[in-house]
Design a protein around this motif. Sequence first.
Motif, short mmCIF file in Angstrom:
data_model
loop_
_atom_site.label_atom_id
_atom_site.label_comp_id
_atom_site.label_asym_id
_atom_site.label_seq_id
_atom_site.Cartn_x
_atom_site.Cartn_y
_atom_site.Cartn_z
N UNK A 148 0.82 -1.22 0.00
CA UNK A 148 0.00 0.00 0.00
C UNK A 148 0.85 1.26 0.00
N UNK A 149 2.01 1.20 0.67
CA UNK A 149 2.86 2.38 0.76
C UNK A 149 2.44 3.29 1.90
N UNK A 150 3.29 4.25 2.20
CA UNK A 150 3.01 5.20 3.28
C UNK A 150 1.75 5.99 2.97
N UNK A 151 0.81 6.01 3.91
CA UNK A 151 -0.48 6.71 3.72
C UNK A 151 -1.20 6.24 2.45
N UNK A 152 -1.00 4.96 2.10
CA UNK A 152 -1.67 4.35 0.93
C UNK A 152 -1.33 5.06 -0.38
N UNK A 153 -0.13 5.65 -0.45
CA UNK A 153 0.21 6.44 -1.64
C UNK A 153 0.29 5.57 -2.90
N UNK A 154 0.68 4.29 -2.74
CA UNK A 154 0.73 3.43 -3.92
C UNK A 154 -0.67 3.14 -4.45
N UNK A 155 -1.62 2.99 -3.54
CA UNK A 155 -3.00 2.77 -3.97
C UNK A 155 -3.55 4.01 -4.68
N UNK A 156 -3.20 5.19 -4.17
CA UNK A 156 -3.66 6.43 -4.82
C UNK A 156 -3.05 6.56 -6.22
N UNK A 157 -1.79 6.15 -6.35
CA UNK A 157 -1.13 6.20 -7.66
C UNK A 157 -1.82 5.25 -8.63
N UNK B 145 11.07 -6.99 -3.01
CA UNK B 145 11.29 -5.81 -3.85
C UNK B 145 10.52 -4.63 -3.26
N UNK B 146 11.20 -3.51 -3.06
CA UNK B 146 10.54 -2.32 -2.55
C UNK B 146 9.59 -1.77 -3.60
N UNK B 147 8.34 -1.56 -3.23
CA UNK B 147 7.32 -1.07 -4.16
C UNK B 147 7.08 0.41 -3.90
N UNK B 148 7.38 1.22 -4.90
CA UNK B 148 7.14 2.66 -4.82
C UNK B 148 6.19 3.07 -5.93
N UNK B 149 5.87 4.36 -5.99
CA UNK B 149 4.93 4.84 -7.00
C UNK B 149 5.43 4.57 -8.42
N UNK B 150 6.75 4.65 -8.62
CA UNK B 150 7.29 4.39 -9.96
C UNK B 150 6.98 2.97 -10.41
N UNK B 151 7.10 1.99 -9.46
CA UNK B 151 6.77 0.60 -9.81
C UNK B 151 5.29 0.45 -10.11
N UNK B 152 4.45 1.17 -9.37
CA UNK B 152 3.00 1.10 -9.61
C UNK B 152 2.68 1.54 -11.03
N UNK B 153 3.22 2.68 -11.44
CA UNK B 153 2.97 3.18 -12.79
C UNK B 153 3.53 2.24 -13.85
#
Length: 319
Positions: free
Chosen positions: A19-28, A71-79
């Motif tokens: 999900x990421x910090x404050x669900x930022x990956x979900x928002x992305x 693997x660390x999941x960040x917004x870049x990986x989401x996109x």
Amino acid sequence: MAEDEPLILEDNAVAQLLYGENDRNLRALEEEVGVEITARGNRVRVQGPTLERKLAERVLRDLYHMAVAGVAVHEAEVHQVARMAHEQASPAVQALLEGDVIEVGRRKRIIPRSVNQRVYSQTMRSADLVFGIGPAGTGKTYLAMAMAVSALLRREVARIILTRPAVEAGEKLGYLPGTLYEKVDPYLRPLYDALHDMLDPGDISRRIERGVIEVAPLAFMRGRTLNDAFVILDEAQNTTPEQMRMFLTRLGFDSRAVVNGDITQIDLPRGSMSGLVEAEKVLAGIPGLEFVHFTEKDVVRHPLVQEVIRAYERHEPDR
């Protein structure tokens, strides 16, 4: 899965990393696909049109597999995963499932994130000389460094040699302050950065002192024979044809080489031929030598980088 059924992720702790910090990956992911996502614990509910909902659920599963693998999941990986999922299964997940992972020691695993990155990593395993050509941010240097460190730790090679031409727009070494090594250090810094992401700083220092890892400008390669080594030539678009020929003829027994460059960012004087451009014309078809081409789809930096590359490519014919 019915529209009102939540997606259940097996491990709650891994789900939180996804999900990421404050669900930022979900928002992305919401922004990228066009859905609404709510998560409670390990239960994720996706709402939206059927096709978009199924796509988002598929991306969530793929990202979960990546998180499980460490693997660390960040917004870049989401996109990246979302855009690739429009065309086919995520290359990163395919790589995991098929074992196409670069093991760097016991703690770090490097996973190709795009189709061409997978081709590149597979080609580096099978060919003694590989050319990686494409835009900045496509992972050429990083994956080559990972493959080199992996080969060193597995004792497939005795040393790593990292080099690049000391050529940049608007500056010449003679006008820069400091000793020769202080002059060339800024040109070699990207190679050090990638290296520090693979090994502990103390380990790097010890290996450099013993000559197991060497980072040097291309001019230092002249007259040498590089045996039992993994050699990486970075920023090869800024070599002259003579420098490229000199470098390629340095390769010795039990050695492998990777040559990387972006032919859209040549900083040689106007009218000079790039050694990388010439090499692709001269060397195509030689057994044991392979060329891998990257596009903006392989960029794994900020999503805006892809748009910048596309914009410049559209503008190029007008220049």
